[in-house]
Scaffold this motif. Structure first.
Motif, PDB file in Angstrom:
ATOM      1  N   GLU A   1       0.863  -1.172   0.000  1.00 16.94           N
ATOM      2  CA  GLU A   1       0.000   0.000   0.000  1.00 16.94           C
ATOM      3  C   GLU A   1       0.901   1.223   0.000  1.00 16.94           C
ATOM      4  OE1 GLU A   1      -3.969  -1.845   0.579  1.00 16.94           O
ATOM      5  OE2 GLU A   1      -3.307   0.175   0.016  1.00 16.94           O
ATOM      6  N   MET A   2       0.747   2.042  -1.021  1.00 15.39           N
ATOM      7  CA  MET A   2       1.593   3.226  -1.152  1.00 15.39           C
ATOM      8  C   MET A   2       0.716   4.470  -1.039  1.00 15.39           C
ATOM      9  SD  MET A   2       4.142   1.983  -4.205  1.00 15.39           S
ATOM     10  CE  MET A   2       2.829   1.834  -5.417  1.00 15.39           C
ATOM     11  N   ASN A   3       1.030   5.319  -0.091  1.00 12.57           N
ATOM     12  CA  ASN A   3       0.303   6.561   0.116  1.00 12.57           C
ATOM     13  C   ASN A   3       1.250   7.751   0.029  1.00 12.57           C
ATOM     14  OD1 ASN A   3      -2.450   5.535   0.765  1.00 12.57           O
ATOM     15  ND2 ASN A   3      -1.375   4.570   2.470  1.00 12.57           N
ATOM     16  N   SER A   4       0.661   8.918  -0.140  1.00 13.85           N
ATOM     17  CA  SER A   4       1.456  10.155  -0.232  1.00 13.85           C
ATOM     18  C   SER A   4       2.597  10.003  -1.227  1.00 13.85           C
ATOM     19  CB  SER A   4       2.002  10.526   1.159  1.00 13.85           C
ATOM     20  OG  SER A   4       0.957  10.681   2.089  1.00 13.85           O
ATOM     21  N   LEU A   5       2.255   9.489  -2.366  1.00 13.37           N
ATOM     22  CA  LEU A   5       3.285   9.207  -3.372  1.00 13.37           C
ATOM     23  C   LEU A   5       3.944  10.486  -3.869  1.00 13.37           C
ATOM     24  CD1 LEU A   5       1.510   6.309  -5.211  1.00 13.37           C
ATOM     25  CD2 LEU A   5       3.845   6.226  -4.315  1.00 13.37           C
ATOM     26  N   LYS A   6       5.236  10.356  -4.145  1.00 20.15           N
ATOM     27  CA  LYS A   6       6.044  11.482  -4.612  1.00 20.15           C
ATOM     28  C   LYS A   6       6.604  11.150  -6.002  1.00 20.15           C
ATOM     29  CE  LYS A   6       7.640  12.243   0.144  1.00 20.15           C
ATOM     30  NZ  LYS A   6       8.836  12.330   1.016  1.00 20.15           N
ATOM     31  N   PRO A   7       6.941  12.164  -6.772  1.00 23.81           N
ATOM     32  CA  PRO A   7       7.539  11.892  -8.084  1.00 23.81           C
ATOM     33  C   PRO A   7       8.779  11.001  -7.996  1.00 23.81           C
ATOM     34  CG  PRO A   7       6.872  14.178  -7.966  1.00 23.81           C
ATOM     35  CD  PRO A   7       6.671  13.599  -6.576  1.00 23.81           C
ATOM     36  N   GLU A   8       9.523  11.116  -6.914  1.00 21.28           N
ATOM     37  CA  GLU A   8      10.725  10.285  -6.768  1.00 21.28           C
ATOM     38  C   GLU A   8      10.417   8.826  -6.475  1.00 21.28           C
ATOM     39  OE1 GLU A   8      10.068  13.190  -5.214  1.00 21.28           O
ATOM     40  OE2 GLU A   8      10.780  13.164  -3.130  1.00 21.28           O
ATOM     41  N   ASP A   9       9.152   8.496  -6.268  1.00 22.01           N
ATOM     42  CA  ASP A   9       8.761   7.098  -6.128  1.00 22.01           C
ATOM     43  C   ASP A   9       8.576   6.430  -7.496  1.00 22.01           C
ATOM     44  OD1 ASP A   9       6.689   8.122  -3.399  1.00 22.01           O
ATOM     45  OD2 ASP A   9       8.606   7.051  -3.262  1.00 22.01           O
ATOM     46  N   THR A  10       8.633   7.223  -8.542  1.00 25.89           N
ATOM     47  CA  THR A  10       8.492   6.678  -9.889  1.00 25.89           C
ATOM     48  C   THR A  10       9.598   5.668 -10.167  1.00 25.89           C
ATOM     49  OG1 THR A  10       7.428   8.689 -10.740  1.00 25.89           O
ATOM     50  CG2 THR A  10       8.517   7.250 -12.343  1.00 25.89           C
ATOM     51  N   ALA A  11       9.198   4.471 -10.570  1.00 28.47           N
ATOM     52  CA  ALA A  11      10.162   3.389 -10.805  1.00 28.47           C
ATOM     53  C   ALA A  11       9.403   2.163 -11.305  1.00 28.47           C
ATOM     54  CB  ALA A  11      10.912   3.045  -9.522  1.00 28.47           C
ATOM     55  N   VAL A  12      10.163   1.173 -11.712  1.00 33.12           N
ATOM     56  CA  VAL A  12       9.593  -0.149 -11.936  1.00 33.12           C
ATOM     57  C   VAL A  12       9.709  -0.908 -10.612  1.00 33.12           C
ATOM     58  CG1 VAL A  12       9.716  -2.306 -13.209  1.00 33.12           C
ATOM     59  CG2 VAL A  12      10.230  -0.148 -14.367  1.00 33.12           C
ATOM     60  N   TYR A  13       8.599  -1.415 -10.155  1.00 35.12           N
ATOM     61  CA  TYR A  13       8.552  -2.130  -8.889  1.00 35.12           C
ATOM     62  C   TYR A  13       8.537  -3.633  -9.151  1.00 35.12           C
ATOM     63  CZ  TYR A  13       7.828   2.151  -6.279  1.00 35.12           C
ATOM     64  OH  TYR A  13       7.997   3.385  -5.702  1.00 35.12           O
ATOM     65  N   TYR A  14       9.425  -4.328  -8.456  1.00 35.50           N
ATOM     66  CA  TYR A  14       9.566  -5.772  -8.634  1.00 35.50           C
ATOM     67  C   TYR A  14       9.225  -6.506  -7.342  1.00 35.50           C
ATOM     68  CZ  TYR A  14      12.244  -4.661 -12.849  1.00 35.50           C
ATOM     69  OH  TYR A  14      12.644  -4.190 -14.070  1.00 35.50           O
ATOM     70  N   CYS A  15       8.461  -7.543  -7.494  1.00 30.89           N
ATOM     71  CA  CYS A  15       8.171  -8.432  -6.381  1.00 30.89           C
ATOM     72  C   CYS A  15       9.295  -9.466  -6.277  1.00 30.89           C
ATOM     73  CB  CYS A  15       6.833  -9.124  -6.634  1.00 30.89           C
ATOM     74  SG  CYS A  15       6.398 -10.401  -5.454  1.00 30.89           S
ATOM     75  N   ASN A  16       9.640  -9.834  -5.069  1.00 32.60           N
ATOM     76  CA  ASN A  16      10.656 -10.862  -4.840  1.00 32.60           C
ATOM     77  C   ASN A  16      10.208 -11.777  -3.727  1.00 32.60           C
ATOM     78  OD1 ASN A  16      13.222 -11.607  -2.996  1.00 32.60           O
ATOM     79  ND2 ASN A  16      13.783 -11.650  -5.162  1.00 32.60           N
ATOM     80  N   VAL A  17      10.397 -13.077  -3.927  1.00 36.97           N
ATOM     81  CA  VAL A  17      10.098 -14.033  -2.871  1.00 36.97           C
ATOM     82  C   VAL A  17      11.294 -14.938  -2.643  1.00 36.97           C
ATOM     83  CG1 VAL A  17       7.612 -14.013  -3.243  1.00 36.97           C
ATOM     84  CG2 VAL A  17       9.004 -15.677  -4.432  1.00 36.97           C
ATOM     85  N   ASP A  18      11.509 -15.258  -1.397  1.00 38.85           N
ATOM     86  CA  ASP A  18      12.558 -16.182  -0.973  1.00 38.85           C
ATOM     87  C   ASP A  18      11.839 -17.421  -0.461  1.00 38.85           C
ATOM     88  OD1 ASP A  18      14.684 -16.325   1.945  1.00 38.85           O
ATOM     89  OD2 ASP A  18      14.855 -17.391   0.043  1.00 38.85           O
ATOM     90  N   LEU A  19      12.027 -18.555  -1.135  1.00 39.14           N
ATOM     91  CA  LEU A  19      11.261 -19.726  -0.761  1.00 39.14           C
ATOM     92  C   LEU A  19      12.130 -20.980  -0.693  1.00 39.14           C
ATOM     93  CD1 LEU A  19      10.873 -21.453  -3.599  1.00 39.14           C
ATOM     94  CD2 LEU A  19       9.220 -19.676  -4.081  1.00 39.14           C
ATOM     95  N   GLU A  20      11.522 -22.001  -0.129  1.00 40.32           N
ATOM     96  CA  GLU A  20      12.180 -23.303  -0.017  1.00 40.32           C
ATOM     97  C   GLU A  20      11.299 -24.343  -0.695  1.00 40.32           C
ATOM     98  OE1 GLU A  20      14.270 -24.633   3.711  1.00 40.32           O
ATOM     99  OE2 GLU A  20      12.620 -26.079   3.709  1.00 40.32           O
ATOM    100  N   ASN A  21      11.900 -25.163  -1.559  1.00 37.87           N
ATOM    101  CA  ASN A  21      11.090 -26.169  -2.243  1.00 37.87           C
ATOM    102  C   ASN A  21      11.001 -27.456  -1.422  1.00 37.87           C
ATOM    103  OD1 ASN A  21      13.498 -27.541  -2.612  1.00 37.87           O
ATOM    104  ND2 ASN A  21      13.665 -27.064  -4.792  1.00 37.87           N
ATOM    105  N   ALA A  22      10.391 -28.477  -1.979  1.00 30.14           N
ATOM    106  CA  ALA A  22      10.162 -29.735  -1.262  1.00 30.14           C
ATOM    107  C   ALA A  22      11.467 -30.464  -0.948  1.00 30.14           C
ATOM    108  CB  ALA A  22       9.230 -30.623  -2.070  1.00 30.14           C
TER     109      ALA A  22
END
Length: 120
Positions: free
Chosen positions: A81-102
């Motif tokens: 949730e992003m509030n009070s956004l500023k021009p300097e928040d302009t970017a490509v946003y990437y999701c990242n997950v750290d997981l463990e497989n079976a």
């Protein structure tokens, strides 16, 4: 195979809100840390916020008090949730997950990225 699907980016005026979501699909894994990073052409990719499986949260100093990260473990989804956004928040946003497989192997996965543009 794990896939991350991001949504919620777009154009917003300064001071406005925006919500990003990232859903991890697949089976046979346990997610430890979920997070959001951002990148611009002039900067290296930087951590925006992360949340661990036990609820530990980290924020970049530049977004503290404005952004809120949360996760729904039942849906393997993380939100920003992003509030009070500023021009300097302009970017490509990437999701990242750290997981463990079976097999007990740890992996990090990246989403495809979603553009956030803050401009009037």
């Amino acid at each position: 195979q794990v896939q991350l699907v991001e949504s919620g980016g777009g154009l917003v005026q300064p001071g406005g809100p925006l919500r990003l979501s990232c859903a991890a699909s697949g089976s046979g894994f346990s997610i430890y840390v979920m997070g959001w990073y951002r990148q611009t052409p002039r900067k290296v990719r930087e951590l925006v916020a992360s949340i661990s499986s036990n609820g530990r949260i980290r924020y970049a100093d530049s977004v503290k008090g404005r952004f809120t990260i949360s996760r729904d473990n039942a849906k393997n989804t993380v939100y920003l949730e992003m509030n009070s956004l500023k021009p300097e928040d302009t970017a490509v946003y990437y999701c990242n997950v750290d997981l463990e497989n079976a097999l007990g192997q740890r992996y990090g996965y990246w989403g495809q990225g979603t553009q956030v543009t803050v401009s009037s």
